[in-house]
Design a protein around this motif. Structure first.
Motif, short mmCIF file in Angstrom:
data_model
loop_
_atom_site.label_atom_id
_atom_site.label_comp_id
_atom_site.label_asym_id
_atom_site.label_seq_id
_atom_site.Cartn_x
_atom_site.Cartn_y
_atom_site.Cartn_z
N MET A 1 35.24 48.74 43.46
CA MET A 1 35.99 48.43 42.51
C MET A 1 37.08 49.59 41.56
O MET A 1 37.98 49.50 41.27
CB MET A 1 35.31 47.55 41.23
CG MET A 1 35.97 47.05 40.24
SD MET A 1 37.29 45.50 40.85
CE MET A 1 36.57 44.26 40.15
N ALA A 2 36.08 50.58 41.44
CA ALA A 2 36.56 51.68 40.78
C ALA A 2 37.67 52.39 41.51
O ALA A 2 38.70 52.87 40.88
CB ALA A 2 35.49 52.61 40.41
N ALA A 3 37.55 52.40 42.83
CA ALA A 3 38.58 52.92 43.62
C ALA A 3 39.84 52.14 43.69
O ALA A 3 41.00 52.73 43.62
CB ALA A 3 38.14 53.10 45.16
N GLN A 4 39.65 50.99 43.67
CA GLN A 4 40.97 49.87 43.42
C GLN A 4 41.74 49.97 42.11
O GLN A 4 42.88 50.31 42.26
CB GLN A 4 40.37 48.54 43.50
CG GLN A 4 40.05 48.17 45.07
CD GLN A 4 39.61 46.49 45.16
OE1 GLN A 4 39.18 46.20 44.02
NE2 GLN A 4 39.73 46.14 46.41
N MET A 5 40.79 50.42 40.97
CA MET A 5 41.57 50.69 39.74
C MET A 5 42.30 51.87 39.70
O MET A 5 43.35 51.88 39.10
CB MET A 5 40.37 50.37 38.59
CG MET A 5 39.83 48.84 38.32
SD MET A 5 38.50 48.80 37.15
CE MET A 5 39.34 49.33 36.01
N GLN A 6 41.63 52.76 40.40
CA GLN A 6 42.22 54.24 40.36
C GLN A 6 43.56 54.23 41.21
O GLN A 6 44.55 54.67 40.69
CB GLN A 6 41.23 55.23 41.01
CG GLN A 6 40.41 55.81 39.94
CD GLN A 6 39.56 57.03 40.86
OE1 GLN A 6 39.25 56.89 41.74
NE2 GLN A 6 39.26 58.09 39.85
N GLU A 7 43.66 53.44 42.23
CA GLU A 7 44.70 53.31 42.99
C GLU A 7 45.97 52.59 42.55
O GLU A 7 46.94 52.88 42.31
CB GLU A 7 44.39 52.74 44.38
CG GLU A 7 45.59 52.50 45.08
CD GLU A 7 46.04 53.97 45.78
OE1 GLU A 7 47.26 54.06 45.80
OE2 GLU A 7 45.28 54.89 45.90
N GLN A 8 45.45 51.45 41.52
CA GLN A 8 46.28 50.85 40.64
C GLN A 8 46.77 51.70 39.59
O GLN A 8 48.27 51.59 39.47
CB GLN A 8 45.93 49.56 39.91
CG GLN A 8 46.81 48.65 39.25
CD GLN A 8 45.85 47.56 38.47
OE1 GLN A 8 44.85 47.21 38.78
NE2 GLN A 8 46.82 46.60 38.03
N ALA A 9 46.11 52.34 38.82
CA ALA A 9 46.33 53.14 37.91
C ALA A 9 47.53 54.21 38.51
O ALA A 9 48.42 54.49 37.85
CB ALA A 9 45.43 54.03 37.47
#
Length: 70
Positions: free
Chosen positions: A2-10
């Motif tokens: 989930m953290a990786a997805q949030m970083q990619e979105q950011a």
């Protein structure tokens, strides 16, 4: 994960913001020339500069919240 997805979105959001700021900077250069030649009022030119400053602050906030560097 989930953290990786949030970083990619950011990261995507930051890239979009950077492209938008580049577009605005180009527009401001044209507007500056119009302002100097008298085709654009000082008030309108000032409004565009204010918009650019806000976009830059939004980018800084996005970078800070994503843990990146400005």
């Amino acid at each position: 994960r989930m953290a990786a997805q949030m970083q990619e979105q950011a990261k995507r959001m930051l890239e979009q913001q950077e492209r938008r700021i580049t577009e605005i900077d180009s527009i401001i250069k044209w507007l500056y020339e119009d302002n100097i030649s008298g085709k654009l009022t000082d008030e309108h030119f000032s409004q565009m500069n204010t918009y650019r400053a806000r976009a830059g602050r939004n980018r800084s906030a996005l970078v800070y919240s994503s843990g990146g560097e400005a």
